[in-house]
Design a protein around this motif. Structure first.
Motif, PDB file in Angstrom:
ATOM      1  N   ASN A  37      -9.992   5.096  26.990  1.00  0.00           N
ATOM      2  CA  ASN A  37     -11.197   5.882  26.698  1.00  0.00           C
ATOM      3  C   ASN A  37     -10.941   7.384  26.722  1.00  0.00           C
ATOM      4  OD1 ASN A  37     -13.559   3.818  26.575  1.00  0.00           O
ATOM      5  ND2 ASN A  37     -12.394   3.217  28.393  1.00  0.00           N
ATOM      6  N   GLY A  38      -9.782   7.774  26.227  1.00  0.00           N
ATOM      7  CA  GLY A  38      -9.559   9.190  25.976  1.00  0.00           C
ATOM      8  C   GLY A  38      -8.947   9.995  27.094  1.00  0.00           C
ATOM      9  N   ASP A 206      -9.891  15.938  25.136  1.00  0.00           N
ATOM     10  CA  ASP A 206     -10.007  15.502  23.748  1.00  0.00           C
ATOM     11  C   ASP A 206     -11.483  15.189  23.518  1.00  0.00           C
ATOM     12  OD1 ASP A 206     -10.056  14.305  21.300  1.00  0.00           O
ATOM     13  OD2 ASP A 206      -8.472  12.848  21.700  1.00  0.00           O
ATOM     14  N   PHE A 207     -12.194  16.158  22.942  1.00  0.00           N
ATOM     15  CA  PHE A 207     -13.649  16.066  22.869  1.00  0.00           C
ATOM     16  C   PHE A 207     -14.134  15.024  21.869  1.00  0.00           C
ATOM     17  CE2 PHE A 207     -13.015  20.298  24.692  1.00  0.00           C
ATOM     18  CZ  PHE A 207     -13.883  20.216  25.783  1.00  0.00           C
ATOM     19  N   SER A 208     -13.213  14.424  21.116  1.00  0.00           N
ATOM     20  CA  SER A 208     -13.637  13.348  20.219  1.00  0.00           C
ATOM     21  C   SER A 208     -14.119  12.126  20.994  1.00  0.00           C
ATOM     22  CB  SER A 208     -12.480  12.960  19.293  1.00  0.00           C
ATOM     23  OG  SER A 208     -11.406  12.388  20.028  1.00  0.00           O
ATOM     24  N   TYR A 209     -13.725  12.031  22.290  1.00  0.00           N
ATOM     25  CA  TYR A 209     -14.162  10.919  23.135  1.00  0.00           C
ATOM     26  C   TYR A 209     -15.433  11.241  23.930  1.00  0.00           C
ATOM     27  CZ  TYR A 209      -9.852   8.297  22.333  1.00  0.00           C
ATOM     28  OH  TYR A 209      -8.828   7.597  21.765  1.00  0.00           O
ATOM     29  N   ASN A 211     -18.764  11.005  24.165  1.00  0.00           N
ATOM     30  CA  ASN A 211     -19.898  10.308  23.565  1.00  0.00           C
ATOM     31  C   ASN A 211     -20.590   9.457  24.621  1.00  0.00           C
ATOM     32  OD1 ASN A 211     -18.362   7.794  23.749  1.00  0.00           O
ATOM     33  ND2 ASN A 211     -17.223   8.530  21.957  1.00  0.00           N
ATOM     34  N   THR A 214     -18.408   6.489  26.282  1.00  0.00           N
ATOM     35  CA  THR A 214     -17.452   6.933  27.301  1.00  0.00           C
ATOM     36  C   THR A 214     -18.172   7.344  28.578  1.00  0.00           C
ATOM     37  OG1 THR A 214     -15.966   7.729  25.563  1.00  0.00           O
ATOM     38  CG2 THR A 214     -15.559   8.529  27.787  1.00  0.00           C
TER      39      THR A 214
END
Length: 442
Positions: A37-38, A206-209, A211, A214
């Motif tokens: 999860n990032g 890693d800000f794509s995770y 959400n 997460t």
């Protein structure tokens, strides 16, 4: 009351409570949850959730336990006479047996790996297919049951010796050793070529995770990592003297749990990246991927041996607290019955755990609601029992107990007590409901 045992020191209680919390959740589940999860974002959300959700409920269990000065059932009978609240004690009794029944199976797997690590080290080491090894260990009924029985015997022996001579003494010995082994392994992992990628994975966001999914997973990990919701912390706090500062103890246990979780990541992720592995390997990360990495290192079997000793210590300190819940309820302050009760309830746990131990072998085709016995026991506790238990704890401490009682136990009527009361009354119940919904309906 006068014959009731107490912890001999503040550090003894903190180490025992931290040991209860620091188990497979911190060393096994946290790394693979962070890995899938990032990494850094999950870790950040986990830390925030631990302080905002886990800590208030932990302090609530400390407060209830110290106020009641008894086993979980008797505590609720004293604090809420003539109500249905003592049902929580019986819920904790049942949940502790169920969780320890499959926890002891994993403890047996760790013992099997530990023995094999020692044998390989003494024999000079040999290449292994750890995926096949793990599959064979969990599928052999004789080995699975024997390892589970040995693990339960260790747990029973420690609990039978009492609070001072058993649980506290074992915690004072095992927890410092756990830290020492973690630091040794973390240093070794961090000195590997390519280890910096693992550091970046853990600490560079890693800000794509970032959400909702997460965040909920991190919230769930924080909630389960502190061992709240089944009454173990209520039981341990019942042996506390009245002059112990519950706020400071709660902070100490919480910080230790976070530190161990981060150390687990520092052991695993630098090594995974250094050897070209993937952090998103899931539950097999500790039993399959990590041993293969250790095998590739110079003196790798020595480090693998240290790692599984560390896992054994962490698993034992958690299993001790679970068995203590049932023993304390069984003896009801009649301490001369402790040894007999420890062996009786330990035997019950072992018998209840037999289907879980065999669910990867001869009972692998037996399913209940589509789940193996092992997965069913885990689901009952993780998805239903602990959330319901923690929800009840937050309601009892936040609404049933008067502000006067909570301030007397917390020793404060200032900002800390007010902030705790707000969190346990409003934030924690809402968060637990969200966790419950997300785990049930995905």
């Amino acid at each position: 009351m006068s014959n009731r045992e107490n912890w001999t020191s503040k550090i003894g209680f903190i180490l025992a409570a931290a040991g209860s919390a620091i188990g497979l959740g911190a060393i096994w589940k946290f790394p693979y949850m962070a890995g899938t999860n990032g990494g850094s974002i999950f870790i950040l959300l986990f830390i925030l959730s631990t302080f905002l959700i886990g800590l208030p409920i932990l302090i609530a269990e400390f407060l209830i336990g110290r106020r009641g000065q008894a086993d979980v059932v008797t505590t609720f009978r004293r604090l809420a006479p003539g109500t249905a609240w003592p049902i929580f004690g019986f819920l904790g009794f049942a949940l502790s047996i169920i969780v320890l029944s499959f926890y002891s199976v994993v403890g047996g797997w760790i013992l099997s790996y530990l023995i094999r690590s020692a044998a390989y080290l003494l024999g000079g080491g040999a290449p292994q297919d750890f995926g096949a090894l793990f599959d064979s260990i969990i599928a052999r009924p004789g080995e699975a049951l024997l390892a589970q029985a040995v693990f339960m015997f260790l747990t029973i022996w420690i609990v039978s010796r009492g609070i001072k001579g058993g649980i506290e003494r074992a915690s004072k010995w095992m927890m410092p050793m756990l830290f020492v082994f973690f630091i040794i392994l973390a240093v070794r992992s961090l000195t590997l070529d390519g280890a910096m990628e693992g550091i970046r994975f853990m600490f560079v966001p890693d800000f794509s995770y970032l959400n909702g999914e997460t965040a909920l997973l991190a919230l769930g990990q924080a909630f389960f990592s502190l061992s709240v919701g089944i009454g173990s912390m209520i039981t341990y706090a019942s042996y506390l003297p009245k002059d112990e500062n519950l706020m400071k103890s709660g902070w100490s246990v919480t910080v230790l749990n976070i530190v161990i979780s981060i150390l687990a990541g520092l052991v695993i992720f630098p090594a995974v990246f250094a050897f070209g592995g993937s952090p998103a390997e899931g539950p097999g990360l500790v039993f399959v991927i990590l041993p293969a990495i250790f095998e590739s290192m110079p003196f790798g079997f020595l480090f693998m041996l240290l790692f599984f000793i560390l896992m054994l210590f962490a698993t034992l300190t958690s299993s001790i607290s679970m068995l203590e819940i049932t023993v304390s309820i069984g003896i009801r302050n009649k301490y001369e019955r402790r040894k007999g009760a420890a062996f009786l309830y330990g035997l019950i746990v072992f018998l209840v755990g037999i289907p879980s131990a065999l669910s990867f072998g001869i009972l692998s085709d037996v399913k209940i609601f589509g789940l193996s016995f092992f997965d069913l026991a885990d689901t009952i506790v993780s998805k239903f029992g602990m959330p319901i238990g923690a929800f009840l704890i937050s309601l009892f401490a936040g609404y049933y107990l008067s502000r006067q009682i909570t301030e007397e136990e917390l020793g404060s009527s200032g900002f800390q007590a007010s902030a705790w009361r707000f969190l346990v009354r409003y934030v924690c119940p809402l968060a637990i409901v969200l966790i419950f919904i997300s785990t049930i309906w995905g």
